[in-house]
Design a protein around this motif. Structure first.
Motif, PDB file in Angstrom:
ATOM      1  N   SER A 299       0.832  -1.205   0.000  1.00 13.55           N
ATOM      2  CA  SER A 299       0.000   0.000   0.000  1.00 13.55           C
ATOM      3  C   SER A 299       0.863   1.249   0.000  1.00 13.55           C
ATOM      4  CB  SER A 299      -0.924   0.018   1.223  1.00 13.55           C
ATOM      5  OG  SER A 299      -1.778  -1.088   1.203  1.00 13.55           O
ATOM      6  N   ALA A 300       1.927   1.236   0.782  1.00 16.05           N
ATOM      7  CA  ALA A 300       2.840   2.381   0.832  1.00 16.05           C
ATOM      8  C   ALA A 300       3.504   2.589  -0.527  1.00 16.05           C
ATOM      9  CB  ALA A 300       3.889   2.171   1.916  1.00 16.05           C
ATOM     10  N   ASN A 301       3.897   1.505  -1.189  1.00 22.06           N
ATOM     11  CA  ASN A 301       4.507   1.612  -2.520  1.00 22.06           C
ATOM     12  C   ASN A 301       3.523   2.197  -3.533  1.00 22.06           C
ATOM     13  OD1 ASN A 301       7.118   0.691  -1.977  1.00 22.06           O
ATOM     14  ND2 ASN A 301       6.480  -1.446  -2.128  1.00 22.06           N
ATOM     15  N   ASP A 302       2.236   1.910  -3.385  1.00 16.74           N
ATOM     16  CA  ASP A 302       1.224   2.482  -4.278  1.00 16.74           C
ATOM     17  C   ASP A 302       1.077   3.979  -4.061  1.00 16.74           C
ATOM     18  OD1 ASP A 302       0.737  -0.009  -5.359  1.00 16.74           O
ATOM     19  OD2 ASP A 302      -1.059  -0.379  -4.142  1.00 16.74           O
ATOM     20  N   LEU A 303       1.148   4.428  -2.808  1.00 14.88           N
ATOM     21  CA  LEU A 303       0.925   5.841  -2.495  1.00 14.88           C
ATOM     22  C   LEU A 303       2.174   6.712  -2.670  1.00 14.88           C
ATOM     23  CD1 LEU A 303      -1.411   5.718   0.641  1.00 14.88           C
ATOM     24  CD2 LEU A 303      -1.961   6.564  -1.634  1.00 14.88           C
ATOM     25  N   ILE A 304       3.354   6.137  -2.641  1.00 19.19           N
ATOM     26  CA  ILE A 304       4.575   6.945  -2.699  1.00 19.19           C
ATOM     27  C   ILE A 304       4.651   7.741  -4.002  1.00 19.19           C
ATOM     28  CG2 ILE A 304       6.119   5.164  -3.647  1.00 19.19           C
ATOM     29  CD1 ILE A 304       7.034   7.674  -0.883  1.00 19.19           C
TER      30      ILE A 304
ATOM     31  N   ASN B 219      10.767   9.620  -0.015  1.00 22.23           N
ATOM     32  CA  ASN B 219      11.297   8.256  -0.099  1.00 22.23           C
ATOM     33  C   ASN B 219      10.711   7.406   1.013  1.00 22.23           C
ATOM     34  OD1 ASN B 219      13.373   8.760  -2.194  1.00 22.23           O
ATOM     35  ND2 ASN B 219      14.140  10.165  -0.639  1.00 22.23           N
ATOM     36  N   LEU B 220      10.570   6.122   0.731  1.00 16.11           N
ATOM     37  CA  LEU B 220      10.155   5.167   1.759  1.00 16.11           C
ATOM     38  C   LEU B 220      11.393   4.635   2.463  1.00 16.11           C
ATOM     39  CD1 LEU B 220       7.424   2.857   0.197  1.00 16.11           C
ATOM     40  CD2 LEU B 220       7.178   4.352   2.169  1.00 16.11           C
ATOM     41  N   LEU B 221      11.385   4.678   3.787  1.00 15.11           N
ATOM     42  CA  LEU B 221      12.456   4.091   4.588  1.00 15.11           C
ATOM     43  C   LEU B 221      11.875   2.910   5.345  1.00 15.11           C
ATOM     44  CD1 LEU B 221      14.109   7.179   6.337  1.00 15.11           C
ATOM     45  CD2 LEU B 221      14.868   6.005   4.285  1.00 15.11           C
ATOM     46  N   ASN B 222      12.676   1.879   5.510  1.00 17.76           N
ATOM     47  CA  ASN B 222      12.282   0.745   6.334  1.00 17.76           C
ATOM     48  C   ASN B 222      13.343   0.607   7.421  1.00 17.76           C
ATOM     49  OD1 ASN B 222      11.569  -1.691   7.506  1.00 17.76           O
ATOM     50  ND2 ASN B 222      11.079  -2.655   5.547  1.00 17.76           N
ATOM     51  N   GLU B 223      13.003   1.085   8.613  1.00 17.89           N
ATOM     52  CA  GLU B 223      13.929   1.019   9.735  1.00 17.89           C
ATOM     53  C   GLU B 223      13.450  -0.029  10.727  1.00 17.89           C
ATOM     54  OE1 GLU B 223      14.364   4.923  11.385  1.00 17.89           O
ATOM     55  OE2 GLU B 223      15.530   5.639   9.679  1.00 17.89           O
ATOM     56  N   GLU B 224      14.119  -1.156  10.713  1.00 22.03           N
ATOM     57  CA  GLU B 224      13.789  -2.263  11.611  1.00 22.03           C
ATOM     58  C   GLU B 224      12.323  -2.681  11.482  1.00 22.03           C
ATOM     59  OE1 GLU B 224      15.035  -1.053  15.509  1.00 22.03           O
ATOM     60  OE2 GLU B 224      17.077  -0.659  14.825  1.00 22.03           O
TER      61      GLU B 224
END
Length: 182
Positions: A81-86, A93-98
């Protein structure tokens, strides 16, 4: 209910199909451009969830308003869902922290004072929305903003709404010629 001018135009029509569409829309459209759809079950890695889920109905996120995130039913959105809205918030940018998804964007200000002016402009938008980002001034002119919903431990639609509103700010006079990217 949102008083859409096109709905008033449709209401003047006497066709059976138009009446059905109006009844359907009146049942689903709610304030802030969201539709509430009943979901019988949504799996979560912690537990299953039953209830209403929010779906975006405005094509422009900056036209929406952040909603309070004090609901125990609110969950962080999935990476898909986040990839669709970015794509709706260019420059972010989308970050994935832990395992925690966040939105991030950086700018290089003309000076230390101009960096603080960026803080002030972003703070005004955040306060109006009731949704507050993490704002960092690194060095003397590198401004970085991270947005995520602390209450749910990840991203919600509110984060994308705030990012869109921050992107709409006129910051060009505060920035060096080439903006930094995260």
């Amino acid at each position: 209910m949102i008083p859409f001018p096109p709905l008033r135009h449709l209401a003047a029509s006497n066709s059976r199909e138009t009446h059905f569409v109006l009844q359907l829309l009146r049942g689903y459209l709610q304030p802030h451009g969201r539709s509430y759809i009943w979901v019988s079950e949504v799996s979560n890695h912690r537990k299953n969830h039953h209830g209403y889920r929010t779906v975006c109905t405005f094509p422009d996120l900056s036209a929406k308003k952040c909603v309070p995130c004090n609901s125990k039913d609110m969950r962080p959105m999935a990476k898909d869902s986040a990839n669709d809205l970015i794509s709706k918030v260019p420059g972010w940018n989308l970050l994935n922290e832990e395992g925690r998804l966040k939105l991030s964007r950086s700018w290089r200000a003309k000076s230390f004072i101009k960096g603080l002016e960026i803080f002030h402009a972003v703070a005004n938008v955040a306060e109006a929305e009731g949704h507050h980002p993490d704002i960092h001034l690194v060095g003397w002119n590198n401004v970085t903003i991270e947005i995520w919903t602390h209450a749910v431990g990840g991203l919600t639609e509110n984060d994308f709404i705030l990012a869109a509103k921050i992107s709409d700010l006129d910051l060009a006079h505060l920035l060096r010629r080439k903006a930094a990217t995260a």
